[in-house]
Every structure is written in C-alpha cells, then in structure tokens.
Write a protein that holds these residues in place. Sequence first.
Motif, short mmCIF file in Angstrom:
data_model
loop_
_atom_site.label_atom_id
_atom_site.label_comp_id
_atom_site.label_asym_id
_atom_site.label_seq_id
_atom_site.Cartn_x
_atom_site.Cartn_y
_atom_site.Cartn_z
N ALA A 54 11.26 11.93 0.13
CA ALA A 54 12.30 12.24 -0.71
C ALA A 54 11.42 13.08 -1.98
CB ALA A 54 12.94 11.15 -1.51
N TRP A 55 10.27 12.55 -2.23
CA TRP A 55 9.48 13.23 -3.26
C TRP A 55 8.88 14.59 -2.59
CZ3 TRP A 55 9.48 12.63 -8.32
CH2 TRP A 55 10.04 11.34 -8.66
N ARG A 56 8.23 14.53 -1.45
CA ARG A 56 7.86 15.83 -0.76
C ARG A 56 8.80 16.93 -0.90
NH1 ARG A 56 6.05 15.13 4.69
NH2 ARG A 56 4.57 16.91 4.37
N VAL A 116 1.87 11.67 2.14
CA VAL A 116 1.81 11.54 3.61
C VAL A 116 1.34 10.36 3.84
CG1 VAL A 116 0.59 12.67 5.31
CG2 VAL A 116 1.70 14.09 4.09
N ARG A 117 0.12 9.70 3.04
CA ARG A 117 -0.65 8.55 3.22
C ARG A 117 0.47 7.68 3.04
NH1 ARG A 117 -5.79 8.30 -0.59
NH2 ARG A 117 -6.02 6.44 0.53
N ALA A 118 1.17 7.62 1.80
CA ALA A 118 2.43 6.68 1.71
C ALA A 118 3.28 6.35 3.04
CB ALA A 118 3.25 6.89 0.58
N ARG A 119 3.71 7.56 3.43
CA ARG A 119 4.76 7.69 4.71
C ARG A 119 3.95 6.98 6.00
NH1 ARG A 119 7.70 9.25 8.78
NH2 ARG A 119 9.84 9.93 8.27
N SER A 120 2.88 7.20 5.98
CA SER A 120 2.03 6.57 7.21
C SER A 120 1.94 4.66 7.04
CB SER A 120 0.54 7.05 7.44
OG SER A 120 0.44 8.74 7.80
N ALA A 121 1.34 4.68 5.86
CA ALA A 121 1.34 3.15 5.56
C ALA A 121 3.03 2.62 5.75
CB ALA A 121 1.11 2.77 4.02
N PHE A 122 3.91 3.01 5.37
CA PHE A 122 5.24 2.54 5.46
C PHE A 122 5.46 2.35 7.22
CE2 PHE A 122 6.78 3.97 1.02
CZ PHE A 122 6.75 2.65 0.62
N ALA A 123 5.14 3.26 7.82
CA ALA A 123 5.59 3.43 9.18
C ALA A 123 4.80 2.47 9.96
CB ALA A 123 5.23 4.74 9.86
N ARG A 124 3.54 1.94 9.42
CA ARG A 124 2.67 1.19 9.98
C ARG A 124 3.21 -0.46 9.72
NH1 ARG A 124 -1.51 3.91 8.19
NH2 ARG A 124 -1.89 2.29 6.46
N SER A 125 3.62 -0.53 8.54
CA SER A 125 4.11 -1.86 8.19
C SER A 125 5.54 -2.47 8.30
CB SER A 125 3.77 -2.24 6.53
OG SER A 125 4.47 -1.31 5.91
N ARG A 133 -2.09 17.60 -4.44
CA ARG A 133 -2.70 16.02 -4.34
C ARG A 133 -1.44 15.36 -4.06
NH1 ARG A 133 -5.07 14.43 -9.72
NH2 ARG A 133 -5.70 12.41 -8.41
N ALA A 134 -0.23 15.60 -4.66
CA ALA A 134 0.99 14.55 -4.48
C ALA A 134 1.33 14.54 -3.22
CB ALA A 134 1.94 15.25 -5.46
N ASP A 135 1.29 15.95 -2.45
CA ASP A 135 1.55 15.84 -0.96
C ASP A 135 0.90 15.15 -0.04
OD1 ASP A 135 4.06 17.00 0.69
OD2 ASP A 135 2.21 17.96 1.82
N ALA A 136 -0.54 15.05 -0.22
CA ALA A 136 -1.41 14.26 0.35
C ALA A 136 -1.33 12.90 0.15
CB ALA A 136 -2.89 14.70 0.11
N MET A 137 -0.92 12.45 -0.93
CA MET A 137 -0.62 11.02 -1.42
C MET A 137 0.40 10.74 -0.71
SD MET A 137 -1.93 8.45 -3.02
CE MET A 137 -3.07 9.13 -4.48
N ILE A 192 0.80 -1.09 -0.01
CA ILE A 192 -0.05 0.01 -0.04
C ILE A 192 0.95 1.11 -0.21
CG2 ILE A 192 -1.52 1.37 1.42
CD1 ILE A 192 -3.04 -1.07 -0.02
N GLY A 193 1.90 1.16 0.94
CA GLY A 193 2.62 2.35 0.88
C GLY A 193 3.31 2.46 -0.39
N TRP A 194 3.99 1.47 -1.05
CA TRP A 194 4.69 1.79 -2.47
C TRP A 194 3.54 2.27 -3.40
CZ3 TRP A 194 9.31 2.92 -2.75
CH2 TRP A 194 10.27 2.08 -1.98
N ALA A 195 2.12 1.72 -3.50
CA ALA A 195 1.52 2.36 -4.23
C ALA A 195 1.20 3.78 -4.17
CB ALA A 195 0.24 1.66 -4.34
N TYR A 196 0.97 4.11 -2.84
CA TYR A 196 0.68 5.49 -2.66
C TYR A 196 2.16 6.53 -3.13
CZ TYR A 196 -3.64 4.55 -0.17
OH TYR A 196 -4.64 3.98 0.27
N ASN A 197 2.99 5.84 -2.76
CA ASN A 197 4.41 6.71 -3.16
C ASN A 197 4.56 6.60 -4.65
OD1 ASN A 197 7.10 7.53 -1.82
ND2 ASN A 197 7.83 6.36 -3.61
#
Length: 492
Positions: free
Chosen positions: A319-321, A297-306, A291-295, A272-277
């Motif tokens: 890096a993208w942010r 942030v979701r990616a970072r949260s997904a990575f932190a959880r998993s 839109r990119a920044d919001a997406m 999920i993290g990689w998809a959002y990233n």
Amino acid sequence: MTDRTTPSATDRGDDAARSPRCIAWPALCALLGASLLAMTAAYVSAERGRDRAQATATQREAALRFVADEILGQADPYAPRAVERDPSVRAAIDRAAATVDRRAEVDPAAAATIHALVGDVYFGHDEHAAAIDHYRRALALYRRARPLQSDAMVRVETSLCDVQRIAARLIEAEAACTAALRRAREAGTGVALATLKLGQLRGEQGRYRQSQALLQPLLADTALLGDRKARGELHWALGLAARALGQYPQARAHFEQLAAVAHELGPDSTWIGWAYNSLGSVLVETGEYERADAMLVRARSAFARSQGPNQIETYMPDAWRAEIRLQRGQWDEAIAMLRGILAGWGGKLAADHPLRLRIEANLAWALAMDGQRSLAGDMLEATLRAELLERRDDRTAAYRTLRWTRTALALDRVAQADELLRAFDAAASQLPDPHPLRAEATCLRARWLRVAGDGEAARRESRTCVQRLAAFYPPGHPLQREAAALGGGASG
C-alpha cells in the motif's frame, strides 16, 4: 496510510523465546488436543487439602504455560520466537478449540485461559470473528471463576478491544476498552495496559491528540518497562499518532524504538515487519522514496515469513509502495499494486473497512490519471453515493475525500470536486490546523478555482498552499512541486 494498527497477541514472557522445543512436530499435533482436553481434569482434587491445592495450582499453571508456549505459541505469528511454523499445528488448534468448554464445569478459570490463548492465535491469523468469540467465552468463564481474576479479565478485555479495533468495529472496541480501564482501576491492576489500548483506539478513531495525551505519560510508567511487547506497542502507537499529525521526526524516532524492541523479540517476529513498514511509511511521507521502497520490501518479506504470503499484513507494505508510484506518476505500476492488494484482502476485510476504502480511492485516482476514465468515473459515482450520502465517519475519511477530489478533477467533474472538498471540511473537523491534509486541501481548492475560472482566487489559494506545505514537507517534495505549478511560487 495506516498500519494495521495492530493485532495484538498475548506475550508469552521473556523466557518464551528461549524455551526449547520439547518434542518432535508429529507428536506436537497429537499432544495439542490431548493437552487442551486433559489438562484441567488431571488436577481437580484441590478440595482434599491445602497442600494438595497448592500443588494442583502449580501443576495447572505449568500445564497452561506448556500449552501456551510450546503448542499455541507455535501457531501464533506474533509470538516472540524464531521457529518454522507448521500448518498442521494450526489445524490441530482448529479441531481442539471447539472442545475447551467440555471441561469448563471442572475448572472455568483454566478453560477461560485456553479460550483467551486460542483467541490470540485466531487474531494473529486475521480471523477476527473467531477471535472475538473466544475472547467473549473467556470473559464469561472468568466471571464464573472464584476468586475473581481481575488481572486476567483486564487482559482479555484489552484483547477484545484490540481485535474489534482492527476489524473496524469501533463502537464495540470502545465498550471493551472502557470496561477494561474501569476494571483495572477498580482492581488496581493492569491500568497501564488498559490505558495503552484505549490510547491506540483513540488513534484508530482519528483522535490523535487524545491518543498522545493518554500514551505519552506511559513512557515513564514502570509497569510497562518489563514488558517488551507492550513497550514496543507504546512507541508504535505514539509514532502513528505523530505521523498522522505530520510530526514526522517524532514519528521516525518512535518507530526506531519499535524496531529495537522488535529485534529483541526475534528475527522472525511479525513485529519486525511492522517496524520496517512503519519506518518505510515515514520515508514515503517525507519523499525519500528509494530508501522507503527498500525498507518496505524488507517489511513485506518479514510479514511473508511470519504470517504467510496471503495475510492482511503481508500486503500492507505494498500500500505504501503504491503510494510512491502515485507520487511519481507511475500509474500503471500503482494500478497493478493496488489491484493486487484488493485481491489479497478479498474476504478478509469487510467491503466498508477503512483500509479497503482507502485503497479503492487511490485506485480510482490512478485509473483516471492513466486514461481509464470510464472505469474511474463509475467508481467515483459509487463513492459519491456512499461517502457523501451515507456520510461515513472514520479515521481515513478526510484522506479519502482528497483522493476522490483528485479523481474528480482528473475527470473534469468540477461540481463533484467542489462537493468533495466541502465533504473534506466536514471530515477534517477533528484535525488540527495546521495539518498536512488541510494544506493539501488548500492546494486542491486552488486547482478547482482555476478550473472554475477564478484565476485570482486560485493564485491566492496557491500561495497559501505553499506556505502551509512548507511546515511539513521539504523543498522538492511532489506536493511542493505541484503547488509551485499552480502559481504559488518556486519550491525548489
């Protein structure tokens, strides 16, 4: 940017995500060591008859599946299951991993399988050296097993290719991927998987057209239709190649397919993290920054959880942010993010890893634009020795030279900017024309000509720059505005 184009963890099968946790957590930790030590010894009497041999094989398979799904899977951040990870399980794996070879003489195939599974866990936690060691042990043991298990060996060789690709050991990755594809073709098994991994490697090498040529036919290959993870990786690799070539609509379509597969694998999957990233990265490239920044942030949260808060993946969205802040001229915010990434990656990525080198190039540019000229100049001098004298040749070299060119121009170092632009021409030899980086290089050459005092040549180069950028970026994109400011024409 590149994604950690990608640690691969062995898929546990479609039923893995639905398997109930069989026992409570305290017992799991104790059971892991016992399982790894005893699973092969419990079923070693196959010689006593065909029926008993069949039962032994069935029991061993069940034991292996249990260890893989219910124990090792709990410590694998890429496993397709939504459970809370327990660090004590990982600690038990660390202790038990060293004991596998004690039973290798009894059953080398079973010991090889466990080494491969443990390798997956270490790979998922970015411990590349440990993963490589276990994959190599698995291959050595499989070579001793009879009958020869070609399918299993192909899987391990592709994993070995993967981890070495991610660790930027591309020569070793090439050897592993080539061996896997050769074995797969000889045995008639695993050809699609081996081709997928070789295609991913070609992308990591910057050979994007070759990557697409290998991967595109796999979309119709029935061998991958039933493997969700492999199907997701295929779309991901095709998306990365398309993004690198400036084919942004195609990249977004592939990343959306990755997202669909990732959601199938479970809400807490690392995928999920990689998809959002990846989706966020395309939005960055096309200038859709909110839109990119919001997406991301979701990616970072997904990575932190998993993965946990301090893994390599968890810093990738930043890096993208940071790229968004660079394009907006928010230098102080970009500097803070880039320094945070480098601190987080300390000790996990080698000093000459392409990802680190790219972040350092961005940091130097931000420092120069922020007025921290002395520090940026020191970084530039060190880079000129490494990048130009050592002639590093990797996937991000062309991108980096343009960022270092921007640093040199910001510091009014005209001769060094010229040297870097010449280095770009050498580093970009594999890039097609037109290409986004070639277009940006034309713009920077126009800037250099203006600083060097050749206004007419600068204007001609600026017009060419605008024309080339239009093939990739919409009006109003920061690169388009920059080109217009150089005198190349209005861009909206």
